[in-house]
Motif scaffolding. Structure first.
Motif, PDB file in Angstrom:
ATOM      1  N   ASP A  68       0.839  -1.194   0.000  1.00  0.00           N
ATOM      2  CA  ASP A  68       0.000   0.000   0.000  1.00  0.00           C
ATOM      3  C   ASP A  68       0.868   1.235   0.000  1.00  0.00           C
ATOM      4  OD1 ASP A  68      -2.522  -1.240   0.163  1.00  0.00           O
ATOM      5  OD2 ASP A  68      -2.093  -1.742   2.241  1.00  0.00           O
TER       6      ASP A  68
ATOM      7  N   GLU B 151       0.657   5.477   0.550  1.00  0.00           N
ATOM      8  CA  GLU B 151      -0.123   6.657   0.896  1.00  0.00           C
ATOM      9  C   GLU B 151       0.665   7.905   0.554  1.00  0.00           C
ATOM     10  OE1 GLU B 151      -1.247   6.560   4.967  1.00  0.00           O
ATOM     11  OE2 GLU B 151      -2.559   4.829   4.714  1.00  0.00           O
ATOM     12  N   HIS B 152      -0.059   8.872   0.028  1.00  0.00           N
ATOM     13  CA  HIS B 152       0.541  10.160  -0.291  1.00  0.00           C
ATOM     14  C   HIS B 152      -0.151  11.196   0.579  1.00  0.00           C
ATOM     15  CE1 HIS B 152       0.218  13.833  -3.058  1.00  0.00           C
ATOM     16  NE2 HIS B 152       1.380  13.900  -2.466  1.00  0.00           N
ATOM     17  N   ASN B 153       0.579  11.808   1.493  1.00  0.00           N
ATOM     18  CA  ASN B 153       0.020  12.753   2.467  1.00  0.00           C
ATOM     19  C   ASN B 153      -1.208  12.175   3.177  1.00  0.00           C
ATOM     20  OD1 ASN B 153       1.949  14.654   2.004  1.00  0.00           O
ATOM     21  ND2 ASN B 153       0.682  15.914   0.646  1.00  0.00           N
ATOM     22  N   GLY B 154      -1.159  10.887   3.482  1.00  0.00           N
ATOM     23  CA  GLY B 154      -2.249  10.285   4.239  1.00  0.00           C
ATOM     24  C   GLY B 154      -3.372   9.697   3.413  1.00  0.00           C
ATOM     25  N   THR B 155      -3.406   9.944   2.104  1.00  0.00           N
ATOM     26  CA  THR B 155      -4.453   9.325   1.290  1.00  0.00           C
ATOM     27  C   THR B 155      -3.829   8.259   0.391  1.00  0.00           C
ATOM     28  OG1 THR B 155      -4.188  11.143  -0.250  1.00  0.00           O
ATOM     29  CG2 THR B 155      -6.126  11.222   1.167  1.00  0.00           C
ATOM     30  N   ALA B 156      -4.558   7.179   0.219  1.00  0.00           N
ATOM     31  CA  ALA B 156      -4.036   6.058  -0.566  1.00  0.00           C
ATOM     32  C   ALA B 156      -3.949   6.446  -2.035  1.00  0.00           C
ATOM     33  CB  ALA B 156      -4.943   4.854  -0.398  1.00  0.00           C
ATOM     34  N   VAL B 157      -2.820   6.176  -2.655  1.00  0.00           N
ATOM     35  CA  VAL B 157      -2.706   6.409  -4.089  1.00  0.00           C
ATOM     36  C   VAL B 157      -2.566   5.102  -4.849  1.00  0.00           C
ATOM     37  CG1 VAL B 157      -1.823   8.756  -4.188  1.00  0.00           C
ATOM     38  CG2 VAL B 157      -0.235   6.875  -3.818  1.00  0.00           C
TER      39      VAL B 157
ATOM     40  N   LYS C 168      -5.306   4.994  -7.257  1.00  0.00           N
ATOM     41  CA  LYS C 168      -6.347   5.858  -6.705  1.00  0.00           C
ATOM     42  C   LYS C 168      -5.931   7.312  -6.767  1.00  0.00           C
ATOM     43  CE  LYS C 168      -7.591   2.266  -3.581  1.00  0.00           C
ATOM     44  NZ  LYS C 168      -7.103   1.676  -2.357  1.00  0.00           N
ATOM     45  N   GLY C 169      -6.906   8.155  -6.712  1.00  0.00           N
ATOM     46  CA  GLY C 169      -6.665   9.597  -6.576  1.00  0.00           C
ATOM     47  C   GLY C 169      -5.694  10.135  -7.595  1.00  0.00           C
TER      48      GLY C 169
END
Lengths: 104, 153
Positions: free
Chosen positions: A50, A52-58, B108-109
């Motif tokens: 997994d 995360e980029h600044n706390g959000t999953a990318v 994502k994103g």
């Protein structure tokens, strides 16, 4: 953990961050046999990574046994220098490791 | 005698039921890992297991960068990028591996349609990349010749 199993390099260029990661893991398929004993070496591999980029999953990857030993992984996302990147892996025996770094 | 039998039977079924429930609990925890898809022996069922369909549209907007000839099948560098808009997942398969599904990368994103990794290949075969974009699946393939297989040994 004294030494992390993950090496990450994240670089920003023109608003796109390229993450390159190396994980040290033996990625055993469960098909190989021990040459001395003739016994099958049990499967031991990373099944999820997994990011995360600044706390959000990318990105979250589901892996099988066909990913090479000491896996290399690279991916890109929109971001900037100084952002936090967190990488976590988990293998089929429940072991895991995490590393957080800043984008250069 | 009959009663004893009855007792014994109920206890046996009780144990079975217990085993079943505890057995059921385990898959729930590891459900995150798509075992059925990764254990699938052929490309169709692996695709069905991982992306839910075996029908993909061939697309020239997916670029697979892999060597034409891989000397060592245990380490085949593969880079997949796509110019398709809004790619939400990239799945990699190797057609002739014992278990074709190699991995699925859910994007994502802010993630871009780009993934690079190193894979194991049993023998010369096609590497298939499937990109999911707007609920549709697009695929591309590239043949990689393998001189020394990388599965088992």
């Amino acid at each position: 953990m004294a030494k992390s199993s993950i090496k990450v390099r994240a670089k920003a260029k023109n608003g796109v961050v390229t993450v390159k990661a190396l994980i040290s893991h033996k990625m055993e398929t469960g098909l190989r046999k021990d040459k001395k004993t003739g016994k099958v070496i049990p499967a031991h591999f990373i099944e999820a990574v997994d990011c995360e980029h600044n706390g959000t999953a990318v990105m979250n990857a589901e892996w099988g046994v066909a990913i090479s030993k000491n896996p290399y992984l690279s991916f890109k996302f929109a971001g900037a220098s100084g952002d936090a990147v967190k990488l976590t892996w988990k293998d089929n025996t429940g072991k895991s490791d995490t590393l957080e770094t800043k984008v250069k | 005698m009959q009663r004893r039998h009855f007792l014994k039977n109920t206890m046996a079924t009780g144990a079975v039921a217990l085993a079943a429930t505890s057995g059921l609990l385990v898959p729930v925890q590891v459900l995150a890992w798509n075992k059925a898809a990764f254990d699938a022996k052929d490309v169709q069922s692996a695709m069905k297991g991982s992306i839910g369909t075996e029908l993909t549209e061939a697309s020239d907007k997916i670029n697979i960068k892999a060597p034409d000839i891989a000397e060592n099948g245990a380490v085949v560098p593969v880079t997949i990028s796509s110019t398709l808009a809004g790619v939400t997942s990239i799945t990699i398969l190797s057609e002739k591996n014992g278990t074709p599904l190699i991995g699925k990368f859910n994007l994502k994103g802010a993630a871009e349609a780009f993934v690079a990794t190193r894979i194991k290949m049993g023998k010369t075969s096609n590497v298939i990349a499937i990109c999911e974009s707007g609920g549709k699946f697009y695929s591309a393939r590239k043949e990689v010749k393998v001189t020394i297989g990388g599965c088992g040994g």
